[in-house]
Design an enzyme around this catalytic site. Structure first.
Site, PDB file in Angstrom:
ATOM      1  N   SER A 127     -15.108  -7.890   6.762  1.00  0.00           N
ATOM      2  CA  SER A 127     -14.536  -8.072   8.103  1.00  0.00           C
ATOM      3  C   SER A 127     -15.253  -7.244   9.161  1.00  0.00           C
ATOM      4  O   SER A 127     -15.024  -7.435  10.362  1.00  0.00           O
ATOM      5  CB  SER A 127     -13.043  -7.735   8.104  1.00  0.00           C
ATOM      6  OG  SER A 127     -12.813  -6.342   7.914  1.00  0.00           O
ATOM      7  N   PRO A 167     -11.175  -4.159  10.428  1.00  0.00           N
ATOM      8  CA  PRO A 167     -10.926  -5.351  11.250  1.00  0.00           C
ATOM      9  C   PRO A 167      -9.992  -6.346  10.551  1.00  0.00           C
ATOM     10  O   PRO A 167      -9.193  -7.013  11.210  1.00  0.00           O
ATOM     11  CB  PRO A 167     -12.328  -5.931  11.451  1.00  0.00           C
ATOM     12  CG  PRO A 167     -13.236  -4.747  11.364  1.00  0.00           C
ATOM     13  CD  PRO A 167     -12.631  -3.875  10.302  1.00  0.00           C
ATOM     14  N   TYR A 168     -10.100  -6.448   9.225  1.00  0.00           N
ATOM     15  CA  TYR A 168      -9.163  -7.314   8.496  1.00  0.00           C
ATOM     16  C   TYR A 168      -7.728  -6.885   8.761  1.00  0.00           C
ATOM     17  O   TYR A 168      -6.859  -7.712   9.074  1.00  0.00           O
ATOM     18  CB  TYR A 168      -9.459  -7.254   6.994  1.00  0.00           C
ATOM     19  CG  TYR A 168      -8.360  -7.832   6.140  1.00  0.00           C
ATOM     20  CD1 TYR A 168      -8.210  -9.207   6.024  1.00  0.00           C
ATOM     21  CD2 TYR A 168      -7.468  -6.999   5.459  1.00  0.00           C
ATOM     22  CE1 TYR A 168      -7.193  -9.747   5.242  1.00  0.00           C
ATOM     23  CE2 TYR A 168      -6.455  -7.528   4.679  1.00  0.00           C
ATOM     24  CZ  TYR A 168      -6.312  -8.905   4.571  1.00  0.00           C
ATOM     25  OH  TYR A 168      -5.294  -9.433   3.817  1.00  0.00           O
ATOM     26  N   GLY A 169      -7.452  -5.588   8.637  1.00  0.00           N
ATOM     27  CA  GLY A 169      -6.108  -5.087   8.898  1.00  0.00           C
ATOM     28  C   GLY A 169      -5.664  -5.346  10.322  1.00  0.00           C
ATOM     29  O   GLY A 169      -4.480  -5.612  10.591  1.00  0.00           O
ATOM     30  N   THR A 196      -6.479  -7.953  12.131  1.00  0.00           N
ATOM     31  CA  THR A 196      -6.059  -9.353  12.263  1.00  0.00           C
ATOM     32  C   THR A 196      -4.666  -9.563  11.685  1.00  0.00           C
ATOM     33  O   THR A 196      -3.866 -10.327  12.238  1.00  0.00           O
ATOM     34  CB  THR A 196      -7.053 -10.310  11.578  1.00  0.00           C
ATOM     35  OG1 THR A 196      -7.089 -10.093  10.166  1.00  0.00           O
ATOM     36  CG2 THR A 196      -8.446 -10.153  12.160  1.00  0.00           C
TER      37      THR A 196
END
Length: 344
Positions: free
Chosen positions: A90, A150-152, A154
């Site tokens: 991510s 960045p995954y977290g 989203t």
């Protein structure tokens, strides 16, 4: 007959949930985009038990672009599990895929479900929203959310999106899954890699010093919480779904060595960017509201995953095939799923 739409139906949790719903007498329409994150054959194999099931149909399409309305006809509950997974990818240019698949995909599902008058959307959040917490276990309403990837980010944004639609009258339930493992786990996840490395006598990449700990949740327990969230009378907006079995990675290595009778060959590497030191879930709310509590101990769960990896290797020659269906056929697929139509 209850009817559900399951997004990400060919994935790890989605395939198990689809089986549970069908076993409980539901009619299930699955959607999956078969993104290239991991091998298509793995996902098709995940659906093996549903091959020929009269109350299951599959549509291959992309939630970010497809017309969702035909799929939601007569659907009471949406289980939205589709997402681009993984913390490491991510970062950098890969983030564009995460904003599209996770945020846009979720917004479009919520929008379409609200327009169709669906009774509820149960969707997958993540323990990644907590980041490195100041105190453990983490509690839904009192522990700040501070993603480290960045995954977290989203997933945290999707919680805000769900709250907006909830205030507009749509019943939404977000589940913060904590390190789900077990049969069909994605090939990029540590526990599956470790099982495979032990069976092959191959090196296992150990990131960090092995002291990082996780609240491990067996997929059957995660599915049970998800199923219950779809039935609950007045659920809360967010629930932690943690297995209650916190262990370090070094402890997991030792357990799987014992279960496999092999010694791990450790390829020690620096900690990965975005990795957190610890996760631990307070599941009081899920117990009180959903009547849910995890039932599978870590040793038992690890044995089930190791056995699955062994069985998968014996069955690699077989390939499950489902017919591809276009967006234009979506309405016909819904009819098949709600009646006696058959796929495969």
């Amino acid at each position: 007959m209850k009817r559900a739409l399951v997004t990400g139906a060919a994935g790890f949790i989605g395939s198990h949930l689809s089986e549970r719903l069908v076993a409980e007498g539901w009619s299930v329409l699955g959607v999956d985009a078969f993104t290239p994150y991991y091998d298509r054959a793995d996902k098709l194999a995940n659906l093996g038990a549903l091959r020929g099931a009269p109350r299951f149909a599959l549509v291959e399409d992309d939630l970010t672009t497809m017309d969702l309305q035909p799929l939601l006809r007569d659907v009471g509950t949406v289980f939205h599990l589709a997402a681009q997974p993984g913390v490491g990818p991510s970062f950098g240019e890969g983030f564009a895929r995460y904003t599209s698949d996770n945020m846009l995909g979720t917004q479009r599902v919520l929008e379409a479900a609200a327009a169709a008058g669906c009774g509820r959307v149960v969707w997958a959040s993540s323990s990644s929203v907590y980041g490195d917490a100041e105190a453990y276990p983490t509690v839904e309403d009192s522990t700040p959310t501070r993603p480290r990837s960045p995954y977290g980010v989203t997933k945290r944004a999707c919680e805000d999106l769900a709250a907006i639609y909830r205030r507009g009258g749509l019943s939404t339930v977000g589940l913060r899954y904590f390190t789900v493992y077990g049969p069909r786990q994605r090939p990029d996840m540590a526990m599956r890699k470790l099982c495979e490395a032990l069976l092959d006598g191959a090196p296992f990449p150990l990131y960090g010093d092995g002291s990082q700990s996780r609240d491990f949740t067996h997929v059957a327990d995660a599915v049970d919480a998800t199923f219950r969230a779809g039935l609950a009378g007045e659920p809360a907006p967010i629930y932690n779904v943690g297995g209650g079995h916190e262990a370090t990675l070094s402890e997991v290595v030792a357990l799987l060595e014992e279960l496999s009778g092999a010694t791990a060959v450790l390829d020690r590497r620096p900690s990965q960017t975005g990795d957190v030191r610890r996760t631990a879930a307070d599941t009081t709310r899920a117990h009180a509201d959903l009547g849910w509590e995890p039932s599978i101990a870590l040793r038992e769960g690890l044995r089930s995953q190791l056995d699955w990896v062994k069985a998968r290797r014996r069955a690699l020659a077989g390939t499950v095939r489902f017919p591809r269906r276009s967006r234009a056929q979506a309405g016909d697929v819904q009819t098949a799923a709600s009646g006696g139509g058959r796929i495969g």
